[in-house]
Design a protein around this motif. Structure first.
Motif, PDB file in Angstrom:
ATOM      1  N   THR A  37       0.843  -1.203   0.000  1.00 22.08           N
ATOM      2  CA  THR A  37       0.000   0.000   0.000  1.00 22.08           C
ATOM      3  C   THR A  37       0.876   1.251   0.000  1.00 22.08           C
ATOM      4  O   THR A  37       2.075   1.184   0.303  1.00 22.08           O
ATOM      5  CB  THR A  37      -0.904   0.054   1.244  1.00 22.08           C
ATOM      6  N   ALA A  38       0.249   2.374  -0.274  1.00 22.90           N
ATOM      7  CA  ALA A  38       0.963   3.646  -0.198  1.00 22.90           C
ATOM      8  C   ALA A  38       1.408   3.935   1.232  1.00 22.90           C
ATOM      9  O   ALA A  38       2.511   4.429   1.464  1.00 22.90           O
ATOM     10  CB  ALA A  38       0.083   4.775  -0.721  1.00 22.90           C
ATOM     11  N   ALA A  39       0.558   3.608   2.199  1.00 22.78           N
ATOM     12  CA  ALA A  39       0.919   3.834   3.604  1.00 22.78           C
ATOM     13  C   ALA A  39       2.135   3.001   4.000  1.00 22.78           C
ATOM     14  O   ALA A  39       3.026   3.478   4.709  1.00 22.78           O
ATOM     15  CB  ALA A  39      -0.265   3.517   4.510  1.00 22.78           C
ATOM     16  N   ALA A  40       2.209   1.771   3.510  1.00 22.46           N
ATOM     17  CA  ALA A  40       3.363   0.917   3.802  1.00 22.46           C
ATOM     18  C   ALA A  40       4.627   1.492   3.151  1.00 22.46           C
ATOM     19  O   ALA A  40       5.722   1.409   3.725  1.00 22.46           O
ATOM     20  CB  ALA A  40       3.108  -0.510   3.318  1.00 22.46           C
ATOM     21  N   ALA A  41       4.476   2.074   1.971  1.00 18.61           N
ATOM     22  CA  ALA A  41       5.626   2.704   1.302  1.00 18.61           C
ATOM     23  C   ALA A  41       6.149   3.866   2.142  1.00 18.61           C
ATOM     24  O   ALA A  41       7.369   4.033   2.298  1.00 18.61           O
ATOM     25  CB  ALA A  41       5.239   3.168  -0.096  1.00 18.61           C
ATOM     26  N   LEU A  42       5.249   4.647   2.710  1.00 16.49           N
ATOM     27  CA  LEU A  42       5.669   5.752   3.571  1.00 16.49           C
ATOM     28  C   LEU A  42       6.377   5.248   4.830  1.00 16.49           C
ATOM     29  O   LEU A  42       7.336   5.860   5.301  1.00 16.49           O
ATOM     30  CB  LEU A  42       4.476   6.622   3.940  1.00 16.49           C
ATOM     31  N   GLU A  43       5.921   4.116   5.355  1.00 16.28           N
ATOM     32  CA  GLU A  43       6.594   3.529   6.519  1.00 16.28           C
ATOM     33  C   GLU A  43       8.009   3.093   6.155  1.00 16.28           C
ATOM     34  O   GLU A  43       8.943   3.257   6.946  1.00 16.28           O
ATOM     35  CB  GLU A  43       5.782   2.358   7.062  1.00 16.28           C
ATOM     36  N   ILE A  45       9.857   4.466   3.807  1.00 16.26           N
ATOM     37  CA  ILE A  45      10.625   5.706   3.675  1.00 16.26           C
ATOM     38  C   ILE A  45      11.077   6.183   5.051  1.00 16.26           C
ATOM     39  O   ILE A  45      12.230   6.597   5.230  1.00 16.26           O
ATOM     40  CB  ILE A  45       9.801   6.783   2.943  1.00 16.26           C
ATOM     41  N   ALA A  46      10.199   6.110   6.033  1.00 12.62           N
ATOM     42  CA  ALA A  46      10.566   6.516   7.395  1.00 12.62           C
ATOM     43  C   ALA A  46      11.671   5.626   7.955  1.00 12.62           C
ATOM     44  O   ALA A  46      12.611   6.116   8.587  1.00 12.62           O
ATOM     45  CB  ALA A  46       9.340   6.494   8.301  1.00 12.62           C
ATOM     46  N   ALA A  47      11.591   4.326   7.702  1.00 13.76           N
ATOM     47  CA  ALA A  47      12.625   3.399   8.194  1.00 13.76           C
ATOM     48  C   ALA A  47      13.966   3.697   7.529  1.00 13.76           C
ATOM     49  O   ALA A  47      15.011   3.714   8.196  1.00 13.76           O
ATOM     50  CB  ALA A  47      12.202   1.954   7.930  1.00 13.76           C
ATOM     51  N   VAL A  48      13.955   3.950   6.223  1.00 11.12           N
ATOM     52  CA  VAL A  48      15.197   4.292   5.519  1.00 11.12           C
ATOM     53  C   VAL A  48      15.727   5.632   6.029  1.00 11.12           C
ATOM     54  O   VAL A  48      16.934   5.812   6.185  1.00 11.12           O
ATOM     55  CB  VAL A  48      14.973   4.298   3.983  1.00 11.12           C
ATOM     56  N   GLY A  49      14.838   6.547   6.321  1.00  9.63           N
ATOM     57  CA  GLY A  49      15.252   7.833   6.886  1.00  9.63           C
ATOM     58  C   GLY A  49      15.931   7.694   8.232  1.00  9.63           C
ATOM     59  O   GLY A  49      16.933   8.370   8.509  1.00  9.63           O
ATOM     60  N   ARG A  50      15.402   6.810   9.071  1.00 13.19           N
ATOM     61  CA  ARG A  50      16.044   6.570  10.373  1.00 13.19           C
ATOM     62  C   ARG A  50      17.444   5.986  10.180  1.00 13.19           C
ATOM     63  O   ARG A  50      18.399   6.401  10.844  1.00 13.19           O
ATOM     64  CB  ARG A  50      15.182   5.650  11.237  1.00 13.19           C
ATOM     65  N   LEU A  51      17.567   5.039   9.259  1.00  8.24           N
ATOM     66  CA  LEU A  51      18.895   4.476   8.959  1.00  8.24           C
ATOM     67  C   LEU A  51      19.845   5.550   8.447  1.00  8.24           C
ATOM     68  O   LEU A  51      21.021   5.586   8.817  1.00  8.24           O
ATOM     69  CB  LEU A  51      18.782   3.360   7.914  1.00  8.24           C
ATOM     70  N   ALA A  52      19.339   6.410   7.579  1.00 11.09           N
ATOM     71  CA  ALA A  52      20.167   7.479   7.022  1.00 11.09           C
ATOM     72  C   ALA A  52      20.706   8.386   8.126  1.00 11.09           C
ATOM     73  O   ALA A  52      21.875   8.783   8.097  1.00 11.09           O
ATOM     74  CB  ALA A  52      19.357   8.287   6.006  1.00 11.09           C
ATOM     75  N   GLU A  53      19.858   8.702   9.092  1.00 11.95           N
ATOM     76  CA  GLU A  53      20.307   9.542  10.208  1.00 11.95           C
ATOM     77  C   GLU A  53      21.361   8.817  11.041  1.00 11.95           C
ATOM     78  O   GLU A  53      22.359   9.415  11.429  1.00 11.95           O
ATOM     79  CB  GLU A  53      19.118   9.949  11.071  1.00 11.95           C
ATOM     80  N   ALA A  87      26.978  -0.257   2.459  1.00 11.19           N
ATOM     81  CA  ALA A  87      26.441  -0.505   3.799  1.00 11.19           C
ATOM     82  C   ALA A  87      25.021   0.040   3.926  1.00 11.19           C
ATOM     83  O   ALA A  87      24.136  -0.615   4.497  1.00 11.19           O
ATOM     84  CB  ALA A  87      27.354   0.121   4.854  1.00 11.19           C
ATOM     85  N   ALA A  88      24.789   1.217   3.379  1.00 11.33           N
ATOM     86  CA  ALA A  88      23.460   1.815   3.453  1.00 11.33           C
ATOM     87  C   ALA A  88      22.449   0.998   2.648  1.00 11.33           C
ATOM     88  O   ALA A  88      21.312   0.787   3.092  1.00 11.33           O
ATOM     89  CB  ALA A  88      23.511   3.253   2.953  1.00 11.33           C
ATOM     90  N   ALA A  89      22.850   0.525   1.476  1.00 13.24           N
ATOM     91  CA  ALA A  89      21.956  -0.293   0.653  1.00 13.24           C
ATOM     92  C   ALA A  89      21.593  -1.590   1.375  1.00 13.24           C
ATOM     93  O   ALA A  89      20.433  -2.015   1.358  1.00 13.24           O
ATOM     94  CB  ALA A  89      22.600  -0.586  -0.700  1.00 13.24           C
ATOM     95  N   ALA A  90      22.571  -2.193   2.024  1.00 15.42           N
ATOM     96  CA  ALA A  90      22.297  -3.423   2.775  1.00 15.42           C
ATOM     97  C   ALA A  90      21.293  -3.153   3.894  1.00 15.42           C
ATOM     98  O   ALA A  90      20.353  -3.927   4.107  1.00 15.42           O
ATOM     99  CB  ALA A  90      23.595  -3.998   3.345  1.00 15.42           C
ATOM    100  N   GLY A  91      21.460  -2.038   4.593  1.00 11.55           N
ATOM    101  CA  GLY A  91      20.528  -1.681   5.658  1.00 11.55           C
ATOM    102  C   GLY A  91      19.132  -1.406   5.129  1.00 11.55           C
ATOM    103  O   GLY A  91      18.136  -1.826   5.730  1.00 11.55           O
ATOM    104  N   ALA A  92      19.043  -0.730   3.997  1.00 16.05           N
ATOM    105  CA  ALA A  92      17.737  -0.446   3.399  1.00 16.05           C
ATOM    106  C   ALA A  92      17.057  -1.741   2.970  1.00 16.05           C
ATOM    107  O   ALA A  92      15.843  -1.894   3.128  1.00 16.05           O
ATOM    108  CB  ALA A  92      17.896   0.502   2.218  1.00 16.05           C
ATOM    109  N   SER A  93      17.832  -2.681   2.445  1.00 18.40           N
ATOM    110  CA  SER A  93      17.260  -3.969   2.050  1.00 18.40           C
ATOM    111  C   SER A  93      16.724  -4.727   3.258  1.00 18.40           C
ATOM    112  O   SER A  93      15.670  -5.366   3.180  1.00 18.40           O
ATOM    113  CB  SER A  93      18.299  -4.821   1.318  1.00 18.40           C
ATOM    114  N   ALA A  96      13.497  -3.119   4.219  1.00 16.35           N
ATOM    115  CA  ALA A  96      12.464  -3.452   3.236  1.00 16.35           C
ATOM    116  C   ALA A  96      11.975  -4.882   3.419  1.00 16.35           C
ATOM    117  O   ALA A  96      10.767  -5.148   3.362  1.00 16.35           O
ATOM    118  CB  ALA A  96      13.002  -3.245   1.823  1.00 16.35           C
ATOM    119  N   ALA A  97      12.891  -5.806   3.651  1.00 12.78           N
ATOM    120  CA  ALA A  97      12.503  -7.195   3.858  1.00 12.78           C
ATOM    121  C   ALA A  97      11.630  -7.330   5.110  1.00 12.78           C
ATOM    122  O   ALA A  97      10.627  -8.051   5.099  1.00 12.78           O
ATOM    123  CB  ALA A  97      13.742  -8.082   3.967  1.00 12.78           C
ATOM    124  N   ALA A  98      12.004  -6.624   6.161  1.00 19.72           N
ATOM    125  CA  ALA A  98      11.223  -6.671   7.400  1.00 19.72           C
ATOM    126  C   ALA A  98       9.813  -6.106   7.199  1.00 19.72           C
ATOM    127  O   ALA A  98       8.871  -6.518   7.872  1.00 19.72           O
ATOM    128  CB  ALA A  98      11.944  -5.904   8.506  1.00 19.72           C
TER     129      ALA A  98
END
Length: 128
Positions: A37-43, A45-53, A87-93, A96-98
């Motif tokens: 869903t779109a809402a899941a996509a936003l979640e 994005i938030a998870a990737v944003g936390r990793l980025a920080e 490293a960032a790509a691995a974390g994003a994956s 995403a898997a989770a």
């Protein structure tokens, strides 16, 4: 933290063998994650944003309904791929898997360019 030095293409290819969600392209590492869903996509994005920080390494993100387009590159290395990008790509994956995402890396170039093109003024659109 992973290194800031640009990696040679051979090293990137070796690393991508371990990162099946990702491709080299557009001057970095790219992928698309499809969410239910779109809402899941936003979640996601938030998870990737936390990793980025946490990593102090921020991707280019684009949200298109239930798809998240992600591109990692190291601007301080001249727009090249570094160990930080891997490293960032691995974390994003992992995030995403989770979240139950489906990786569609082949859609990044074609889908991202076509989606972005829809929003250009007619005079700037090419191939339409």
């Amino acid at each position: 933290m992973a290194g800031k030095d640009a990696l040679p293409p051979e090293r990137i290819d070796e690393a991508l063998a371990e990162l099946p969600d990702w491709r080299a392209g557009n001057g970095g590492l790219v992928t698309v994650f499809k969410m239910p869903t779109a809402a899941a996509a936003l979640e996601l994005i938030a998870a990737v944003g936390r990793l980025a920080e946490e990593q102090n390494h921020h991707p280019d993100l684009d949200w298109r309904y239930n798809r998240v387009f992600i591109r990692y590159t190291s601007h301080d290395a001249g727009g090249q791929v570094t160990g930080r990008d891997l490293a960032a790509a691995a974390g994003a994956s992992e995030a995403a898997a989770a979240a139950g995402a489906k990786a569609e890396p082949a859609k990044y170039v074609q889908g991202h360019q076509l989606a972005a093109q829809r929003w250009l003024p007619p005079a700037e659109q090419s191939g339409r």
